[in-house]
Write a protein that holds these residues in place. Structure first.
Motif, PDB file in Angstrom:
ATOM      1  N   GLY A 232       2.503   6.041  -3.083  1.00 15.41           N
ATOM      2  CA  GLY A 232       3.494   6.914  -3.705  1.00 15.41           C
ATOM      3  C   GLY A 232       3.135   7.201  -5.162  1.00 15.41           C
ATOM      4  N   GLY A 233       2.819   6.147  -5.899  1.00 12.42           N
ATOM      5  CA  GLY A 233       2.445   6.323  -7.308  1.00 12.42           C
ATOM      6  C   GLY A 233       1.180   7.146  -7.466  1.00 12.42           C
TER       7      GLY A 233
ATOM      8  N   ILE B  45       3.840   1.669  -1.378  1.00  8.01           N
ATOM      9  CA  ILE B  45       4.357   1.873  -2.738  1.00  8.01           C
ATOM     10  C   ILE B  45       3.250   2.386  -3.674  1.00  8.01           C
ATOM     11  N   LEU B  46       2.048   1.802  -3.541  1.00  8.03           N
ATOM     12  CA  LEU B  46       0.923   2.256  -4.374  1.00  8.03           C
ATOM     13  C   LEU B  46       0.548   3.704  -4.051  1.00  8.03           C
TER      14      LEU B  46
ATOM     15  N   VAL C 283       0.832  -1.210   0.000  1.00 12.47           N
ATOM     16  CA  VAL C 283       0.000   0.000   0.000  1.00 12.47           C
ATOM     17  C   VAL C 283       0.867   1.261   0.000  1.00 12.47           C
TER      18      VAL C 283
END
Lengths: 261, 261
Positions: free
Chosen positions: B79-80, B76-77, B74
Motif C-alpha cells: 500500500g505504501g 501494508i508495505l 507485505v
C-alpha cells in the motif's frame, strides 16, 4: 499523526536537510517544508515497523507505539495520511516549479520499491534466517534501503533546494550515504549494548527477532572500527566546502557516531 | 503491488481522468500518468480497507485479497509503495512544471485527512453505531471522503492537464462530485441486492458489519430515485461542452448508474 510525529525524535533527517541547504548557500526557510516532509515519511515508516504484523513493538521514542494507543486501524491510516501530507507539504516550499518537480520525484523514489519499502520487505522476510548463510551484502541491502536512502534523500533535497551545483549535490549525496550506513551501524551497536530505558525503544529486540546486525556479523569491536572509518569517509566528502559552512554537518556526524540512544 | 493493481477493476477513476482531459481539448497521453496514479491510490485504499484490522475481507475484484495471498506485512508495505509510486509516476507526465506542482498538490490532498483517510477513519469508528442516532450527513461524510474525493480528483487532474479554463475545471469538478455520490449509492444498493459472485467481492458485508448504507437510511426505493436524480444532475454540469465531446462522460455516467458489479 501528531502523537507519532511530535514525539521526541532526534530529527536527524530534517537537520541533515536544512544543514545541506545551508552548506550550498541556501536559506534554511526554503528547505523547511522538505525537512518536515522527510520527518513525516520517517515517522510513517516507524509506525509501520512497529505494527504487530511487522516487528510488533510496544515502545518508540520513549512512548507506547501508535497502534498501542490508537489501535492498528488508526495507526495504519495515520501512516498513509503522513505520507500524503509529506507530498502536500513539500509543494508549499517557495522554490521554482522545476526544482519542486525534481524534489517530489527524489522524495517519492526514496519511499517505494527502491527505497524504504524494499528494505522493510527484505527485513520481514529475513527474520530467523541462518546467519551463516546470509552475508554482509544482505544486511547492507536492508540498512541501505531502510535507513540510508531517506537520509540521503534528506540531504540531496536540501542541496537541490539550496541551489547547489550538480557537483555539490553529488558530494552531499556521497556524504549522506556514509552517514546513512554510520547511523545504522551505531543503531545496531546500541541495540546490543544499551537498555530500553536509555534507548527509548525496546533494546535487545534485534537479537530476540533473530535479526541480522553488524555486531552479529562482524563482532562488536570490528563494528566500532567500522564506525570510525565511516566517520572519516563522511568528512572527506565535505572537503570541497569551506570549513565554516561544513561545521554543522561535521557536528551532526559526530553526534550520530557518539550518540547514546 | 501488481497482484492488486492489475486485478480486474472497473478503472472508473482513470477513465474519468482521461475523458475529462479530452473533454477540455487535451490529449489522452498527457493525462495517462495521472490516470494510473489515481488507480494506484485507489488500489492502495482497497488493500487497506480489506485488512483484518479494518473490514477483514477475503475477496476483492474476484480474487483473494492481497493480505490473504501475501500476508499482512507485505500487504501494508505494498500500500505504501503504491502511494509513493503514484507520485513518482505522476512526475513523468509531459506537462509544464507549474501544472505538475498543482497536480501533485491536488492528488496529495485527496488522500490524507481531508480525503480518503478521513473517510476510512470515520468509517471504522462508525461500525455498530445506532442507526437511529446517526443521520444522512454522517453517511455522506464517509462516502464523500472514501469515494467521491478521489473520483473528483481524477476528473480535476484530467481537466488541469488537458488545459481547461478555470470555469471548465469547475464544471468538471461539480460533475465529478455527482458521479462520486452516484457511485457510492449504487455500490450500497448492489451490496444489498447482489451475490458475492456477481460482485467479485463479499456481498452483504455492509449489513454484517452494521455499516451505514443508503438503502438502510432511506430505503431501497428512495435510493433508486436518488440514483436517477444524481444522474440528471451530473449531466447538467456538462451542458457547457459540445455534445460530441461530452459523449464518453455521459456513457460513463450511465455505466456507473446501471452497473451490476
Amino acid at each position: 499523526m501528531r502523537y507519532a510525529v511530535l514525539a521526541a525524535g532526534k530529527r536527524v533527517r530534517p537537520i541533515l536537510c536544512l544543514a545541506s541547504c545551508e552548506l550550498v548557500g541556501g536559506k534554511e526557510n526554503a528547505a523547511m517544508p522538505a525537512a518536515c516532509a522527510v520527518e513525516m515519511i520517517h515517522t510513517m515508516s516507524l509506525i509501520k515497523d512497529d505494527l504487530p504484523c511487522m516487528d510488533n513493538d510496544d515502545l518508540r521514542r520513549g512512548k507506547p507505539t501508535t497502534h498501542k494507543v490508537y489501535g492498528e486501524g488508526v495507526a495504519i491510516l495515520s501512516g498513509g495520511a503522513l505520507l500524503s501530507l509529506a507530498f502536500e507539504h513539500m509543494t508549499t516550499a517557495e522554490i521554482s516549479p522545476e526544482k519542486m518537480v525534481w524534489s517530489v520525484r527524489e522524495l517519492a523514489r526514496s519511499i517505494g520499491t527502491r527505497g524504504l519499502v524494499a528494505g522493510q520487505a527484505k527485513d520481514i522476510s529475513s527474520e530467523g534466517l541462518d546467519l551463516n548463510k546470509v552475508g554482509l551484502e544482505h544486511l547492507e541491502f536492508i540498512h541501505v534501503h531502510k535507513t540510508a536512502v531517506l537520509l540521503e534523500t534528506a540531504a540531496v533535497l536540501g542541496a537541490i533546494i539550496g541551489g547547489g551545483t550538480n557537483e555539490e549535490i553529488e558530494s552531499v549525496r556521497k556524504f549522506a550515504r556514509c552517514i546513512g550506513l554510520l547511523f545504522q551501524v551505531v543503531d545496531d551497536i546500541l541495540d546490543e549494548t544499551k537498555s530500553s530505558e536509555e534507548l527509548g525503544k525496546t533494546a535487545g529486540k534485534d537479537q530476540l527477532l533473530g535479526k541480522l546486525t553488524y555486531p552479529k556479523l562482524m563482532g562488536l569491536e570490528k563494528s566500532k572500527e567500522f564506525v570510525k572509518r565511516l566517520t572519516r569517509d563522511a568528512r572527506q566528502h565535505l572537503q570541497g566546502f569551506s570549513s565554516e559552512k561544513v561545521a554543522p554537518l561535521v557536528a551532526l556526524t559526530n553526534f550520530i557516531a557518539n550518540r547514546n540512544n
